[in-house]
Design a protein around this motif. Sequence first.
Motif, PDB file in Angstrom:
ATOM      1  N   GLY A 157       0.842  -1.198   0.000  1.00  0.00           N
ATOM      2  CA  GLY A 157       0.000   0.000   0.000  1.00  0.00           C
ATOM      3  C   GLY A 157       0.870   1.239   0.000  1.00  0.00           C
ATOM      4  N   VAL A 158       0.706   2.083   0.983  1.00  0.00           N
ATOM      5  CA  VAL A 158       1.517   3.295   1.118  1.00  0.00           C
ATOM      6  C   VAL A 158       2.871   2.912   1.715  1.00  0.00           C
ATOM      7  CG1 VAL A 158       1.648   5.595   2.140  1.00  0.00           C
ATOM      8  CG2 VAL A 158      -0.573   4.655   1.501  1.00  0.00           C
ATOM      9  N   ASP A 159       3.981   3.292   1.055  1.00  0.00           N
ATOM     10  CA  ASP A 159       5.289   2.886   1.574  1.00  0.00           C
ATOM     11  C   ASP A 159       5.737   3.783   2.726  1.00  0.00           C
ATOM     12  OD1 ASP A 159       6.458   5.230   0.579  1.00  0.00           O
ATOM     13  OD2 ASP A 159       7.191   4.282  -1.243  1.00  0.00           O
ATOM     14  N   GLY A 160       6.843   3.381   3.363  1.00  0.00           N
ATOM     15  CA  GLY A 160       7.301   4.061   4.560  1.00  0.00           C
ATOM     16  C   GLY A 160       7.658   5.522   4.351  1.00  0.00           C
ATOM     17  N   LEU A 161       8.267   5.853   3.216  1.00  0.00           N
ATOM     18  CA  LEU A 161       8.629   7.243   2.951  1.00  0.00           C
ATOM     19  C   LEU A 161       7.391   8.127   2.851  1.00  0.00           C
ATOM     20  CD1 LEU A 161      11.553   6.943   0.367  1.00  0.00           C
ATOM     21  CD2 LEU A 161      11.697   7.590   2.778  1.00  0.00           C
ATOM     22  N   GLU A 162       6.356   7.617   2.196  1.00  0.00           N
ATOM     23  CA  GLU A 162       5.124   8.392   2.065  1.00  0.00           C
ATOM     24  C   GLU A 162       4.445   8.557   3.422  1.00  0.00           C
ATOM     25  OE1 GLU A 162       2.017  10.554   0.163  1.00  0.00           O
ATOM     26  OE2 GLU A 162       4.142  10.163  -0.224  1.00  0.00           O
ATOM     27  N   ILE A 163       4.478   7.507   4.240  1.00  0.00           N
ATOM     28  CA  ILE A 163       3.920   7.602   5.595  1.00  0.00           C
ATOM     29  C   ILE A 163       4.658   8.676   6.387  1.00  0.00           C
ATOM     30  CG2 ILE A 163       3.694   6.398   7.812  1.00  0.00           C
ATOM     31  CD1 ILE A 163       3.212   3.831   6.198  1.00  0.00           C
ATOM     32  N   CYS A 164       5.984   8.665   6.299  1.00  0.00           N
ATOM     33  CA  CYS A 164       6.797   9.663   6.996  1.00  0.00           C
ATOM     34  C   CYS A 164       6.427  11.070   6.538  1.00  0.00           C
ATOM     35  CB  CYS A 164       8.277   9.383   6.745  1.00  0.00           C
ATOM     36  SG  CYS A 164       9.397  10.524   7.579  1.00  0.00           S
ATOM     37  N   ARG A 165       6.310  11.258   5.233  1.00  0.00           N
ATOM     38  CA  ARG A 165       5.970  12.578   4.688  1.00  0.00           C
ATOM     39  C   ARG A 165       4.613  13.048   5.204  1.00  0.00           C
ATOM     40  NH1 ARG A 165       2.916  14.971   1.210  1.00  0.00           N
ATOM     41  NH2 ARG A 165       1.885  13.030   0.619  1.00  0.00           N
ATOM     42  N   ILE A 166       3.620  12.156   5.171  1.00  0.00           N
ATOM     43  CA  ILE A 166       2.266  12.508   5.607  1.00  0.00           C
ATOM     44  C   ILE A 166       2.254  12.894   7.085  1.00  0.00           C
ATOM     45  CG2 ILE A 166      -0.053  11.591   6.033  1.00  0.00           C
ATOM     46  CD1 ILE A 166       0.349   9.845   3.512  1.00  0.00           C
ATOM     47  N   LEU A 167       2.906  12.085   7.915  1.00  0.00           N
ATOM     48  CA  LEU A 167       2.873  12.328   9.361  1.00  0.00           C
ATOM     49  C   LEU A 167       3.646  13.579   9.757  1.00  0.00           C
ATOM     50  CD1 LEU A 167       3.222   8.699  10.778  1.00  0.00           C
ATOM     51  CD2 LEU A 167       1.148  10.030  10.372  1.00  0.00           C
ATOM     52  N   LYS A 168       4.731  13.873   9.052  1.00  0.00           N
ATOM     53  CA  LYS A 168       5.529  15.048   9.393  1.00  0.00           C
ATOM     54  C   LYS A 168       4.931  16.341   8.850  1.00  0.00           C
ATOM     55  CE  LYS A 168       8.747  13.259  11.936  1.00  0.00           C
ATOM     56  NZ  LYS A 168       8.891  13.657  13.358  1.00  0.00           N
ATOM     57  N   GLN A 169       3.883  16.220   8.034  1.00  0.00           N
ATOM     58  CA  GLN A 169       3.188  17.412   7.551  1.00  0.00           C
ATOM     59  C   GLN A 169       1.873  17.638   8.285  1.00  0.00           C
ATOM     60  OE1 GLN A 169       2.768  17.155   3.277  1.00  0.00           O
ATOM     61  NE2 GLN A 169       4.869  17.797   2.911  1.00  0.00           N
ATOM     62  N   ASP A 170       1.522  16.719   9.163  1.00  0.00           N
ATOM     63  CA  ASP A 170       0.257  16.819   9.891  1.00  0.00           C
ATOM     64  C   ASP A 170       0.506  17.424  11.272  1.00  0.00           C
ATOM     65  OD1 ASP A 170      -1.989  15.856  11.733  1.00  0.00           O
ATOM     66  OD2 ASP A 170      -2.735  15.231   9.777  1.00  0.00           O
ATOM     67  N   ALA A 171      -0.301  18.404  11.630  1.00  0.00           N
ATOM     68  CA  ALA A 171      -0.104  19.103  12.901  1.00  0.00           C
ATOM     69  C   ALA A 171      -0.193  18.175  14.106  1.00  0.00           C
ATOM     70  CB  ALA A 171      -1.144  20.221  13.035  1.00  0.00           C
ATOM     71  N   LYS A 172      -1.007  17.120  14.011  1.00  0.00           N
ATOM     72  CA  LYS A 172      -1.196  16.215  15.147  1.00  0.00           C
ATOM     73  C   LYS A 172      -0.002  15.293  15.360  1.00  0.00           C
ATOM     74  CE  LYS A 172      -6.259  15.936  14.817  1.00  0.00           C
ATOM     75  NZ  LYS A 172      -7.406  15.031  14.569  1.00  0.00           N
ATOM     76  N   THR A 173       0.734  14.999  14.298  1.00  0.00           N
ATOM     77  CA  THR A 173       1.771  13.966  14.380  1.00  0.00           C
ATOM     78  C   THR A 173       3.177  14.474  14.078  1.00  0.00           C
ATOM     79  OG1 THR A 173       1.234  13.362  12.082  1.00  0.00           O
ATOM     80  CG2 THR A 173       0.169  12.092  13.821  1.00  0.00           C
ATOM     81  N   ILE A 174       3.318  15.756  13.840  1.00  0.00           N
ATOM     82  CA  ILE A 174       4.601  16.306  13.400  1.00  0.00           C
ATOM     83  C   ILE A 174       5.730  16.075  14.405  1.00  0.00           C
ATOM     84  CG2 ILE A 174       4.068  18.598  14.332  1.00  0.00           C
ATOM     85  CD1 ILE A 174       5.605  19.811  12.025  1.00  0.00           C
ATOM     86  N   ASN A 175       5.397  16.051  15.694  1.00  0.00           N
ATOM     87  CA  ASN A 175       6.444  15.942  16.721  1.00  0.00           C
ATOM     88  C   ASN A 175       6.724  14.514  17.181  1.00  0.00           C
ATOM     89  OD1 ASN A 175       7.073  18.709  16.949  1.00  0.00           O
ATOM     90  ND2 ASN A 175       5.234  19.055  18.170  1.00  0.00           N
ATOM     91  N   ILE A 176       6.060  13.538  16.588  1.00  0.00           N
ATOM     92  CA  ILE A 176       6.295  12.146  16.994  1.00  0.00           C
ATOM     93  C   ILE A 176       7.627  11.667  16.414  1.00  0.00           C
ATOM     94  CG2 ILE A 176       5.443   9.778  16.898  1.00  0.00           C
ATOM     95  CD1 ILE A 176       2.635  10.905  16.481  1.00  0.00           C
ATOM     96  N   PRO A 177       8.563  11.211  17.247  1.00  0.00           N
ATOM     97  CA  PRO A 177       9.824  10.675  16.710  1.00  0.00           C
ATOM     98  C   PRO A 177       9.560   9.439  15.848  1.00  0.00           C
ATOM     99  CG  PRO A 177       9.978  11.063  19.085  1.00  0.00           C
ATOM    100  CD  PRO A 177       8.536  11.195  18.722  1.00  0.00           C
ATOM    101  N   ILE A 178      10.241   9.368  14.710  1.00  0.00           N
ATOM    102  CA  ILE A 178      10.116   8.221  13.807  1.00  0.00           C
ATOM    103  C   ILE A 178      11.485   7.582  13.628  1.00  0.00           C
ATOM    104  CG2 ILE A 178       9.610   7.473  11.451  1.00  0.00           C
ATOM    105  CD1 ILE A 178       7.518   9.658  11.272  1.00  0.00           C
TER     106      ILE A 178
END
Length: 233
Positions: free
Chosen positions: A59-80
């Motif tokens: 489905g959605v690969d890891g890089l795309e997941i990282c991009r989505i989460l780091k652009q979202d205000a709710k998840t931007i500060n979660i360490p990956i």
Amino acid sequence: MRKAKILIIEDEKDIIELVQYNLEREGYAVVSVNHGEEAVNIAKRTVPDLIVLDLMLPGVDGLEICRILKQDAKTINIPIIMLTAKSEEADVVVGLQMGADDYVTKPFSPKVLLARIKAHLRRRSAKQVSDEVRTIGDLRIDMPRHKVTYQGKAIELTMIEFKILEFLSRHPGRVFTRDQIMDKVWSEGKFIVDRAVDVHVRGLRKKLKEAADLVETVRGVGYCFKELEEVHD
């Protein structure tokens, strides 16, 4: 004491079981998911303290997941922390540029991964404590007390104005769209038009007076907090 919550995003069952076993033995609460699209939804819904992310996923690969989460205000500060194969070195660079915090190469030692996780959780905890009272130039934002002062004088803000200032000031130099600001500041389920953000930002700037230019407009995109050196007490 609340257990730190770790989200594992990995499609290999053996790796999930290995990582989950070691994390739970250390007292962490663990949620695992093996599909990219589902992972994004779970991360946004549960907002974990840290994410262990495999780059190769259905489905959605890891890089795309990282991009989505780091652009979202709710998840931007979660360490990956990315899990990668040696052949994915170029992807690691891209992931780090997108905002991922660290990576571990497969095959990996559970002890090494655990040590990395603990280190990032410690840093995040320390940052959250230091962020409770922020001093930027002559502006002081007291998060727990919901108080703002400029050159020692109190500034009376509405709850929404304070939340906007608090949110933007936590991410100096980063531009947020009106939708991202609405998602972070307003309660879920409340209908708000995007121009409401403009109205509240205008009110915030008016009250900040000489410090109004700290909240910058990025035309066609949204708003950001000017990047200045923060003073630590």
